[in-house]
Enzyme design. Sequence first.
Site, PDB file in Angstrom:
ATOM      1  N   GLU B 223       7.405  -2.008   8.897  1.00  0.00           N
ATOM      2  CA  GLU B 223       7.889  -3.308   9.346  1.00  0.00           C
ATOM      3  C   GLU B 223       9.409  -3.320   9.434  1.00  0.00           C
ATOM      4  O   GLU B 223      10.013  -4.360   9.594  1.00  0.00           O
ATOM      5  CB  GLU B 223       7.370  -4.437   8.452  1.00  0.00           C
ATOM      6  N   CYS B 261       2.568  -5.128   5.034  1.00  0.00           N
ATOM      7  CA  CYS B 261       2.490  -3.948   4.175  1.00  0.00           C
ATOM      8  C   CYS B 261       1.198  -3.151   4.314  1.00  0.00           C
ATOM      9  O   CYS B 261       1.018  -2.146   3.634  1.00  0.00           O
ATOM     10  CB  CYS B 261       2.691  -4.343   2.714  1.00  0.00           C
ATOM     11  N   ARG B 354       5.827 -19.486  -4.018  1.00  0.00           N
ATOM     12  CA  ARG B 354       4.703 -19.356  -4.937  1.00  0.00           C
ATOM     13  C   ARG B 354       3.378 -19.201  -4.205  1.00  0.00           C
ATOM     14  O   ARG B 354       2.379 -18.806  -4.779  1.00  0.00           O
ATOM     15  CB  ARG B 354       4.674 -20.518  -5.922  1.00  0.00           C
ATOM     16  N   HIS B 389      -1.983  -2.787  -4.105  1.00  0.00           N
ATOM     17  CA  HIS B 389      -0.683  -2.971  -3.443  1.00  0.00           C
ATOM     18  C   HIS B 389       0.275  -3.517  -4.492  1.00  0.00           C
ATOM     19  O   HIS B 389      -0.125  -4.207  -5.417  1.00  0.00           O
ATOM     20  CB  HIS B 389      -0.806  -3.925  -2.257  1.00  0.00           C
ATOM     21  N   ASN B 421       9.546  -1.958  -3.853  1.00  0.00           N
ATOM     22  CA  ASN B 421       8.459  -2.219  -2.919  1.00  0.00           C
ATOM     23  C   ASN B 421       8.771  -1.526  -1.605  1.00  0.00           C
ATOM     24  O   ASN B 421       9.725  -1.880  -0.922  1.00  0.00           O
ATOM     25  CB  ASN B 421       8.322  -3.730  -2.712  1.00  0.00           C
TER      26      ASN B 421
END
Lengths: 399, 501
Positions: B223, B261, B354, B389, B421
Amino acid sequence: MQNRPVIVAVGRTKFGEHYGKEPEKLIEEAWLAASNECNLERKNLETCYMSDYFLLITNKLGLEEGFLSELTELHVPMEVTRSFSAALKTACHAIQAGVYSTVLVGGIEKMTDRLDKIRDDLMLLEDPWSYYAGGTPEANHELLLRAYIKKHCINGENLEKLYNALAQVAIKNHANGAKNPYAQYQRKISLENVLSSRKAVNKALGLFDYAPITDGATALILTSEEVAKKMDVTPVYIYGYDSATDYLDYSARDELSHFVAAQIAMKKALKTSKLNAWDINLWEVNDQSTMMELVSLEDLGYCASGTAWKSIAESSPNSKGCYEINGKELYVNMDGGLKADGNPLGAAGGAQIYEIFRQLTGKADQRQVTIDGTTPKYGGSLEFEGFGTKAYVNILGRE
Amino acid sequence: MSSEPIERRVSYLGDRLRASRCKICGKEYFEVRDYCGNCGRKSYNKMDNADLFYEKGKLELCTLIDEPTNKFRKLERFVYGIVSFHNGKIRVPARVTDQLLNKSDFDLSSLEGREVTPRFRRRYSVGKSEVVPTISLAFTLADEYYPHQEYKVIQPTKDSELPGIVGYGVYSSRFRIKDEGIERAVPFIDEDSITAAVEAGKLALIHSGLDNSWVGKVYTGSESNPYAVKPIASKVAQVLQLGEQDGDVQGVDAVDTEFACKAASSMFKDACALVSYPRSDINYAMVIGADNSQAAPRGCPGGELDAFVGYGGAAFIFGKKDVIAEVESWYSCTSDTPDFWRRDGEPYPMHGGRFTGDPAYNKHVRKAASKMMEKCNMKASDFAYFVPHQPNPSFPVRIAKELGFKEEQFMPAIQMTKFGNTYSGASLVGLAAILDIAKPDDHILIASYGSGAGSDAYVLRVTSQILDKRKHQKINVKFLAENPFIEFVDYATYRRLKQGM
């Protein structure tokens, strides 16, 4: 050599920054100076060979022959090469072939107009793969020095001597430049200047080891012997000239500590001139860096490979400004060389010839060299295109 | 350089360091030559390939450049010199990369004579609208962070009923930033998602022992592609010479995929299906996930991600011969959940705060993993390892525990605390870490996650082949994570390096 070409007059501009002048104006100035010297009119010119290395890039000026035609109202054949020596070589061929008998040879460069991008341009033209890998014009000189040090196993005290010898080259060239009214830098420098410039960048070579970025133009008038005889001038003959070529990519060359092209060009030029190297005590070499002048002493055959630094170290300082090599005198870059006189690429070779011409005709004023009490009989010039990619050697002499 | 044809020619030769050797006199040349300069016409068509891409060179001479030409300004200071290959038969100009030369007393002569490895990197800076120039005339020291590894082709012998992973490679940069208890990889200034994808693919070829020409398809998930339009996969295919070479074209299908991802993990099943299709002449397919994970600077909208983003990626090659981990089954789920996105033309992604937890990550990973176990009639304790992940340190731990996994099953897979990440590379790097240590017959459950949103779960069974292949792999996850040559940088340097050239 048959049909020896003759230089009957030379002209040049001051080297430096010519902010307000177009490139054509500079070449006009140089040509006028040369034509004035031999009392030649434009209409006498049969052809013009001009040189510039990269006006196309620095000034976006292509087909400058057209500009010159407009400027001079001449419609004679005009050709452009990349270096002054290449233009001179073409002119010599024409005269020797009997095609032309009066030729204008000129060189021009206007580098300061593109000062902000000049190093990228120079490097990309000089050696594109090195440029792509991040190389700079200075880096190649530093690698040349590294290669030389490694090849000849120079270390410890000798390494210090070598670095000092390189500093002496810059000091000598600036001292000579101080006597040259056309030079870009007409001031002497001290050992302290050179060493502190190196210290400032923490490198073996500093600002004072490199030739500057320069604007300038040079010209000469080349004729056949017949034409020269009819003129009221002191002729300087071309005894020999030749050139050689090496790879563009410096890293791919077989020899990294010398310029093979210079060695070959020298050998061939000596052969045509039927002279030995030591018949010539006066040289203009292409000192883009002090290291290049040092290496040239070896490539031209005056010092054995790996010994020029010793000769320089032992003969400097010398009040006469010459190197003493095995008891013989060698005068190099009496005009200040590219270092002090300046380095307008396409015109720089013209300044070399200008200086040799002045020296051989006894008109070099305070720079005048005398060998055994007389003006020198022969003088040579070594010019490069790129980083040793092309080498030109010209051998000039009096009758 | 704004000339596309020149750019194409320079990168075609320079990315792979294509070289030729005369069969008659043995002279070698950097660049592709149709005939030898020494032997002339009679050597026509008698020139061998002598590419330097997998070779080890020697730094013959070097100097320090601290006033680079304009296009190299962002590198500030670097070592430049001449590298020789094949005992000096070929010499090329070289930039030494992966070095932050902050100290002034840098000893150049200690570098001369050292062995170096060519690295595929960005060449120099260009305008934002121009083609990204690349080159492999960048080198790193062969005995430091990235050791030289030999690329040796091994004929596969053992057929497998099920398709699976036949080799993998993992790559991350030498530089790290350490804060809030986690280490994150920082690309060097000449690295990006393209260079990471090529590195991962290169290391996968070395690990698998497959000939590059046997790979018939390459998928690249990322990405952070520097281009909105132009695939990373085409660069990977050309540099790694995937598929049969025909002239200057590779006989390979190459495509980029995008689903946040999970852009890469999604393609595992496609690669398996492709190599299993009876009329497919593709025996091997490569899937790469690599990212220079983007995040706005701290304090800016979306800047919360800046504490977690990393750099790196992994590549997996799928096939049916000499399989190291069979793909037994899969399950994927998708819903249109906008928890994280980046609009076209925007440099940094935004996220739903959140709402990235329960309605997004947790829901999809939970669904995919539990459905997967249900489908295979397996429970958490049947698996040796679980690879979730891993966008941050807490999400994967919470979901793994909730699914009934114990720490020893999932903690070895949590690598984001070492590399950050790595977006499309995140679950893949976790899987690579497990394959580094797994034993034959271990079952592995992987559940990736892609914002937007979806999850791919796979059940893998490790075979005995894994032990053989492990022998020719120096660079694995542990090696990269615990490397003594890692250099930690401060926040300002991290942002500068991450911005790239």
